[in-house]
Design a protein around this motif. Structure first.
Motif, PDB file in Angstrom:
ATOM      1  N   VAL A 174      38.610 120.464 115.255  1.00 55.09           N
ATOM      2  CA  VAL A 174      37.642 120.720 114.188  1.00 55.09           C
ATOM      3  C   VAL A 174      36.478 119.745 114.268  1.00 55.09           C
ATOM      4  O   VAL A 174      35.324 120.135 114.121  1.00 55.09           O
ATOM      5  N   SER A 175      36.774 118.471 114.525  1.00 54.85           N
ATOM      6  CA  SER A 175      35.691 117.486 114.604  1.00 54.85           C
ATOM      7  C   SER A 175      34.773 117.780 115.784  1.00 54.85           C
ATOM      8  O   SER A 175      33.572 117.569 115.698  1.00 54.85           O
ATOM      9  N   LYS A 176      35.322 118.289 116.873  1.00 57.41           N
ATOM     10  CA  LYS A 176      34.503 118.659 118.034  1.00 57.41           C
ATOM     11  C   LYS A 176      33.582 119.823 117.669  1.00 57.41           C
ATOM     12  O   LYS A 176      32.399 119.816 117.991  1.00 57.41           O
ATOM     13  N   ARG A 177      34.122 120.821 116.969  1.00 55.00           N
ATOM     14  CA  ARG A 177      33.310 121.961 116.545  1.00 55.00           C
ATOM     15  C   ARG A 177      32.198 121.500 115.596  1.00 55.00           C
ATOM     16  O   ARG A 177      31.072 121.977 115.670  1.00 55.00           O
ATOM     17  N   ALA A 178      32.529 120.564 114.709  1.00 54.68           N
ATOM     18  CA  ALA A 178      31.526 120.050 113.772  1.00 54.68           C
ATOM     19  C   ALA A 178      30.402 119.349 114.519  1.00 54.68           C
ATOM     20  O   ALA A 178      29.238 119.420 114.114  1.00 54.68           O
ATOM     21  N   GLN A 179      30.721 118.669 115.599  1.00 54.58           N
ATOM     22  CA  GLN A 179      29.693 118.004 116.405  1.00 54.58           C
ATOM     23  C   GLN A 179      28.850 119.031 117.149  1.00 54.58           C
ATOM     24  O   GLN A 179      27.637 118.882 117.280  1.00 54.58           O
ATOM     25  N   ASP A 180      29.504 120.076 117.643  1.00 54.54           N
ATOM     26  CA  ASP A 180      28.788 121.117 118.381  1.00 54.54           C
ATOM     27  C   ASP A 180      27.886 121.955 117.486  1.00 54.54           C
ATOM     28  O   ASP A 180      26.869 122.465 117.919  1.00 54.54           O
ATOM     29  N   PRO A 184      26.446 121.185 113.993  1.00 55.93           N
ATOM     30  CA  PRO A 184      26.204 120.397 112.781  1.00 55.93           C
ATOM     31  C   PRO A 184      25.549 121.250 111.695  1.00 55.93           C
ATOM     32  O   PRO A 184      24.936 122.277 111.993  1.00 55.93           O
TER      33      PRO A 184
END
Length: 107
Positions: free
Chosen positions: A2-8, A10
């Motif tokens: 989820v944190s990776k998706r949030a970075q990808d 924003p």
């Protein structure tokens, strides 16, 4: 994950009221799945206003219910509608293709 998706992806700011690129009519650009806040509004006021808009959009008088049949094709304009898929087709297979027209950019 989820944190990776949030970075990808924003959070982004978009105008809530936009002109439809073909009709020129104002359209409200909010979606219960993606719109989290109204920029520059106090949090409580923003959430109250969004809750009102989402509640309005959920009213059945604004819905179109497409009844799938063999060889059906459905097309809608995401610039001026909201899509909500109802999974009421059980185990019946469906083939879906998403097409996005390039050129129109949200303002």
């Amino acid at each position: 994950m989820v944190s990776k998706r949030a970075q990808d992806y924003p959070p982004i700011r978009r105008a809530m009221v936009q002109a439809h690129p073909e009709t020129g009519q104002d359209v409200l650009f909010v979606n219960e799945q993606f719109t989290r806040a109204i920029a520059d509004w106090p949090e409580a006021t923003s959430q109250q206003r969004l809750a009102t808009l989402f509640r309005q959009a959920r009213q059945s008088k604004y819905h179109v219910r497409f009844r799938w049949q063999k060889h059906s094709v459905a097309i809608w304009d995401n610039r001026a509608t909201q899509h909500y898929a109802v999974t009421d087709y059980g185990d019946t297979p469906r083939r879906l293709h998403r097409v996005t027209v390039q050129g129109d950019r949200a303002q």
